[in-house]
Write a protein that holds these residues in place. Structure first.
Motif, PDB file in Angstrom:
ATOM      1  N   VAL A   3      86.351  -9.786-103.349  1.00 46.88           N
ATOM      2  CA  VAL A   3      85.480 -10.519-102.441  1.00 46.88           C
ATOM      3  C   VAL A   3      84.728 -11.568-103.249  1.00 46.88           C
ATOM      4  CG1 VAL A   3      83.413 -10.347-101.004  1.00 46.88           C
ATOM      5  CG2 VAL A   3      85.233  -8.686-100.748  1.00 46.88           C
ATOM      6  N   ALA A   4      84.783 -12.792-102.777  1.00 52.31           N
ATOM      7  CA  ALA A   4      83.970 -13.875-103.321  1.00 52.31           C
ATOM      8  C   ALA A   4      82.860 -14.114-102.312  1.00 52.31           C
ATOM      9  CB  ALA A   4      84.807 -15.140-103.502  1.00 52.31           C
ATOM     10  N   ASN A  44      82.123 -12.937-107.634  1.00 50.82           N
ATOM     11  CA  ASN A  44      83.355 -12.237-107.270  1.00 50.82           C
ATOM     12  C   ASN A  44      83.207 -10.783-107.679  1.00 50.82           C
ATOM     13  OD1 ASN A  44      84.638 -14.706-106.540  1.00 50.82           O
ATOM     14  ND2 ASN A  44      85.008 -15.103-108.685  1.00 50.82           N
ATOM     15  N   ILE A  45      83.690  -9.900-106.828  1.00 48.86           N
ATOM     16  CA  ILE A  45      83.611  -8.467-107.104  1.00 48.86           C
ATOM     17  C   ILE A  45      84.909  -7.826-106.632  1.00 48.86           C
ATOM     18  CG2 ILE A  45      82.384  -8.011-104.941  1.00 48.86           C
ATOM     19  CD1 ILE A  45      80.848  -5.787-106.416  1.00 48.86           C
ATOM     20  N   GLU A  46      85.388  -6.829-107.384  1.00 43.42           N
ATOM     21  CA  GLU A  46      86.654  -6.175-107.050  1.00 43.42           C
ATOM     22  C   GLU A  46      86.457  -4.678-106.906  1.00 43.42           C
ATOM     23  OE1 GLU A  46      91.293  -6.018-108.550  1.00 43.42           O
ATOM     24  OE2 GLU A  46      89.780  -6.809-109.904  1.00 43.42           O
ATOM     25  N   GLY A  47      87.108  -4.101-105.906  1.00 44.12           N
ATOM     26  CA  GLY A  47      87.049  -2.661-105.692  1.00 44.12           C
ATOM     27  C   GLY A  47      87.622  -2.307-104.333  1.00 44.12           C
ATOM     28  N   GLU A  48      87.373  -1.097-103.921  1.00 45.60           N
ATOM     29  CA  GLU A  48      87.810  -0.644-102.601  1.00 45.60           C
ATOM     30  C   GLU A  48      86.861  -1.189-101.533  1.00 45.60           C
ATOM     31  OE1 GLU A  48      90.657   1.007-102.017  1.00 45.60           O
ATOM     32  OE2 GLU A  48      91.035   0.818-104.165  1.00 45.60           O
ATOM     33  N   LYS A  75      84.423 -14.457 -98.653  1.00 44.39           N
ATOM     34  CA  LYS A  75      85.871 -14.611 -98.545  1.00 44.39           C
ATOM     35  C   LYS A  75      86.493 -13.403 -99.217  1.00 44.39           C
ATOM     36  CE  LYS A  75      89.741 -17.596 -99.692  1.00 44.39           C
ATOM     37  NZ  LYS A  75      90.181 -18.850-100.302  1.00 44.39           N
ATOM     38  N   ALA A  76      87.489 -12.784 -98.583  1.00 44.99           N
ATOM     39  CA  ALA A  76      88.099 -11.573 -99.125  1.00 44.99           C
ATOM     40  C   ALA A  76      89.604 -11.735 -99.285  1.00 44.99           C
ATOM     41  CB  ALA A  76      87.805 -10.386 -98.205  1.00 44.99           C
ATOM     42  N   ASP A  77      90.117 -11.191-100.390  1.00 47.94           N
ATOM     43  CA  ASP A  77      91.552 -11.092-100.638  1.00 47.94           C
ATOM     44  C   ASP A  77      91.873  -9.608-100.600  1.00 47.94           C
ATOM     45  OD1 ASP A  77      94.156 -11.101-101.515  1.00 47.94           O
ATOM     46  OD2 ASP A  77      93.756 -12.096-103.423  1.00 47.94           O
ATOM     47  N   ILE A  78      92.492  -9.179 -99.511  1.00 50.61           N
ATOM     48  CA  ILE A  78      92.757  -7.756 -99.285  1.00 50.61           C
ATOM     49  C   ILE A  78      94.233  -7.512 -99.576  1.00 50.61           C
ATOM     50  CG2 ILE A  78      92.685  -5.892 -97.588  1.00 50.61           C
ATOM     51  CD1 ILE A  78      90.541  -7.815 -96.157  1.00 50.61           C
ATOM     52  N   ARG A  79      94.502  -6.799-100.680  1.00 45.58           N
ATOM     53  CA  ARG A  79      95.870  -6.574-101.134  1.00 45.58           C
ATOM     54  C   ARG A  79      95.997  -5.127-101.607  1.00 45.58           C
ATOM     55  NH1 ARG A  79      99.007 -10.269-105.646  1.00 45.58           N
ATOM     56  NH2 ARG A  79     101.108  -9.773-104.954  1.00 45.58           N
ATOM     57  N   PRO A  80      96.248  -4.205-100.676  1.00 45.83           N
ATOM     58  CA  PRO A  80      96.329  -2.785-101.041  1.00 45.83           C
ATOM     59  C   PRO A  80      97.337  -2.532-102.161  1.00 45.83           C
ATOM     60  CG  PRO A  80      96.301  -3.034 -98.661  1.00 45.83           C
ATOM     61  CD  PRO A  80      96.467  -4.412 -99.244  1.00 45.83           C
ATOM     62  N   GLY A  81      96.970  -1.615-103.052  1.00 40.49           N
ATOM     63  CA  GLY A  81      97.861  -1.224-104.128  1.00 40.49           C
ATOM     64  C   GLY A  81      97.734  -2.057-105.391  1.00 40.49           C
TER      65      GLY A  81
END
Length: 99
Positions: A3-4, A44-48, A75-81
Motif C-alpha cells: 500500500v502506498a 509504502n508498507i507491505e504485509g497482509e 493505492k494498493a497492489d494486491i498480489r496474493p502469494g
C-alpha cells in the motif's frame, strides 16, 4: 500487498507546514515492524491486508489527534502469494534498465 499512502492534516502550522503531523503518521508505520519506506510524496508498507490496513488506520488516527480533518490518498497492489515486493519490484526495473 503493498500500500502506498499519503496522510496529511487539512490545515498546517503557521507556515502551512504539515511535517510534524506527517512525522507522527510515519512513526506509527515504522513502529509496526512491517517492511516500509517513505519518500517525498508517499509511505509504502507491505504485509497482509488486515495488518496493513490496521497500520494505515492508526496513522490516520495519529494525524487526527492534531487536526480535526485528515486527507488520505491510498493505492494498493494486491498480489496474493507474493512477499518482499517492496524491494523486488524496484530490482526488476533496475535490471531492465541495465539491459
Amino acid at each position: 500487498m503493498i500500500v502506498a499512502f499519503s496522510i496529511s492534516p487539512l490545515s498546517g502550522d503557521e507556515t502551512g507546514g504539515v511535517s510534524d503531523a506527517v512525522a507522527e503518521a510515519v512513526r506509527v508505520v515504522r513502529a509496526s515492524g512491517l517492511p516500509n519506506e517513505t519518500n517525498a510524496m508517499f509511505t509504502n508498507i507491505e504485509g497482509e491486508w488486515d495488518e496493513v490496513m490496521a497500520v494505515v488506520k492508526q496513522a490516520v488516527e495519529a494525524v487526527g489527534a492534531v487536526s480535526p480533518r485528515v486527507s488520505l490518498v491510498l493505492k494498493a497492489d494486491i498480489r496474493p502469494g507474493f512477499t518482499g515486493q517492496l524491494t523486488a519490484k524496484v530490482e526488476r526495473i533496475e535490471q531492465a534498465l541495465a539491459e
